[in-house]
Design a protein around this motif. Structure first.
Motif, mmCIF file in Angstrom:
data_model
loop_
_atom_site.group_PDB
_atom_site.id
_atom_site.type_symbol
_atom_site.label_atom_id
_atom_site.label_comp_id
_atom_site.label_asym_id
_atom_site.label_seq_id
_atom_site.Cartn_x
_atom_site.Cartn_y
_atom_site.Cartn_z
ATOM 1 N N ALA A 42 0.828 -1.210 0.000
ATOM 2 C CA ALA A 42 0.000 0.000 0.000
ATOM 3 C C ALA A 42 0.861 1.258 0.000
ATOM 4 O O ALA A 42 0.596 2.210 -0.746
ATOM 5 C CB ALA A 42 -0.933 -0.011 1.212
ATOM 6 N N THR A 43 1.903 1.266 0.831
ATOM 7 C CA THR A 43 2.775 2.441 0.900
ATOM 8 C C THR A 43 3.567 2.618 -0.382
ATOM 9 O O THR A 43 3.608 3.706 -0.968
ATOM 10 C CB THR A 43 3.745 2.312 2.089
ATOM 11 O OG1 THR A 43 2.992 2.237 3.296
ATOM 12 C CG2 THR A 43 4.691 3.500 2.154
ATOM 13 N N ALA A 44 4.212 1.543 -0.822
ATOM 14 C CA ALA A 44 5.100 1.640 -1.984
ATOM 15 C C ALA A 44 4.334 1.950 -3.262
ATOM 16 O O ALA A 44 4.759 2.802 -4.060
ATOM 17 C CB ALA A 44 5.895 0.351 -2.134
ATOM 18 N N LEU A 45 3.207 1.286 -3.465
ATOM 19 C CA LEU A 45 2.423 1.572 -4.665
ATOM 20 C C LEU A 45 1.784 2.952 -4.574
ATOM 21 O O LEU A 45 1.707 3.680 -5.569
ATOM 22 C CB LEU A 45 1.355 0.497 -4.866
ATOM 23 C CG LEU A 45 1.878 -0.890 -5.269
ATOM 24 C CD1 LEU A 45 0.732 -1.906 -5.290
ATOM 25 C CD2 LEU A 45 2.546 -0.839 -6.630
ATOM 26 N N GLY A 46 1.329 3.313 -3.383
ATOM 27 C CA GLY A 46 0.723 4.633 -3.209
ATOM 28 C C GLY A 46 1.689 5.767 -3.447
ATOM 29 O O GLY A 46 1.318 6.811 -4.005
ATOM 30 N N GLU A 47 2.949 5.571 -3.052
ATOM 31 C CA GLU A 47 3.968 6.610 -3.232
ATOM 32 C C GLU A 47 4.720 6.471 -4.553
ATOM 33 O O GLU A 47 5.569 7.306 -4.862
ATOM 34 C CB GLU A 47 4.963 6.559 -2.070
ATOM 35 C CG GLU A 47 4.360 6.886 -0.714
ATOM 36 C CD GLU A 47 5.390 6.868 0.396
ATOM 37 O OE1 GLU A 47 6.608 6.798 0.098
ATOM 38 O OE2 GLU A 47 4.980 6.924 1.584
ATOM 39 N N GLY A 48 4.409 5.436 -5.309
ATOM 40 C CA GLY A 48 5.089 5.245 -6.590
ATOM 41 C C GLY A 48 6.562 4.906 -6.450
ATOM 42 O O GLY A 48 7.363 5.260 -7.324
#
Length: 261
Positions: A42-48
């Motif tokens: 969630a964090t990594a995909l959300g922050e690209g």
């Protein structure tokens, strides 16, 4: 000096720096140490953080877990499947079931190059005398072509699957890519109990061959049943000194086994 004409096109610059470095992989491993798989995604995909990222899936025995986790965060992440032409019919049916059940919106079948198959495996029997060459044609080359447009890829590898995977980190550089593509192993620390619990919690369908004694499922000619207690991947390429298809095997510039097409 007169200002430059705004209509004159500036020559494009070629970026030669790697997309990711070992320092980047180390930093990601440190940042997400102890963070749950879903929270990391969630964090990594959300922050690209991964740039252009795709999931590479075999739609095998445990594939539903990673695909469900990714879909729960972003169903538009591209999912790549190597359609080798040698899969069990059950795998193709399971693939179609999961794509629909999980609502994957960017599913892509990857096919071998028809000209290469005609030149190097016209009979379709190369698996029987040269399984490495068959994997190169039907998996390594098509995936290498597909991944040129991505900065990172997800894999479903887990440490318990074989001795060749026990020391893998969560984030690593894809050694088959000189441009620094990142390879992400979200489930690397998961145990068989973790996998089973996730299937149960989310009522995910199982691959129909699992209950028939296939804990690791690849192409039909090179996959055999496994006896209880044996290495889950011991049924793959039985009788050959081969433990990986090649898409995860480190490839070096001077490696004599490097496929040439």
């Amino acid at each position: 000096m007169a200002d430059a004409d705004p209509d004159i096109r500036i020559r494009d610059r070629i970026v030669v720096a790697p997309r990711f470095t070992q320092a980047d992989a180390d930093a990601l491993n440190a940042r997400f140490d102890g963070v749950s798989t879903r929270d990391m995604l969630a964090t990594a995909l959300g922050e690209g953080l991964f740039g252009r990222v795709a999931a590479v899936s075999s739609f095998g025995a445990e594939s539903a877990v990673l695909l469900h986790l990714i879909a729960s965060v972003d169903r538009s992440v591209p999912v790549l499947f190597l359609e080798t032409g040698k899969h069990f019919p059950e795998t193709l049916a399971y693939r179609d079931l999961l794509v629909g059940r999980l609502g994957l919106t960017d599913f892509r079948d990857l096919h071998p190059d028809a000209a290469l198959l005609a030149a190097k495996d016209a009979t379709g029997l190369r698996w029987s005398y040269d399984p490495d060459g068959c994997c190169d044609l039907r998996k390594v080359e098509p995936l290498a072509r597909a991944l040129t447009g991505f900065d990172a890829s997800f894999t479903g590898r887990k440490a318990f699957q074989s001795v060749t995977r026990t020391a893998l980190p969560r984030f690593e550089l894809d050694t088959a890519d000189a441009a620094g593509r990142l390879k992400i192993n979200p489930l690397i620390t998961w145990t068989p109990a973790d996998i089973d619990a996730y299937f149960a919690e989310h009522a995910l369908p199982r691959h129909p061959l699992v209950e028939q004694g296939f804990p690791s499922i690849g192409c039909q000619p090179c996959t055999n049943r496994v006896k209880p207690g044996e290495d889950p991947r011991s049924g793959r390429w039985t009788g050959w000194e081969k433990v990986e298809c090649g898409i995860h095997k480190p490839l070096l510039d001077d490696d004599p086994n490097l496929p040439s097409f």
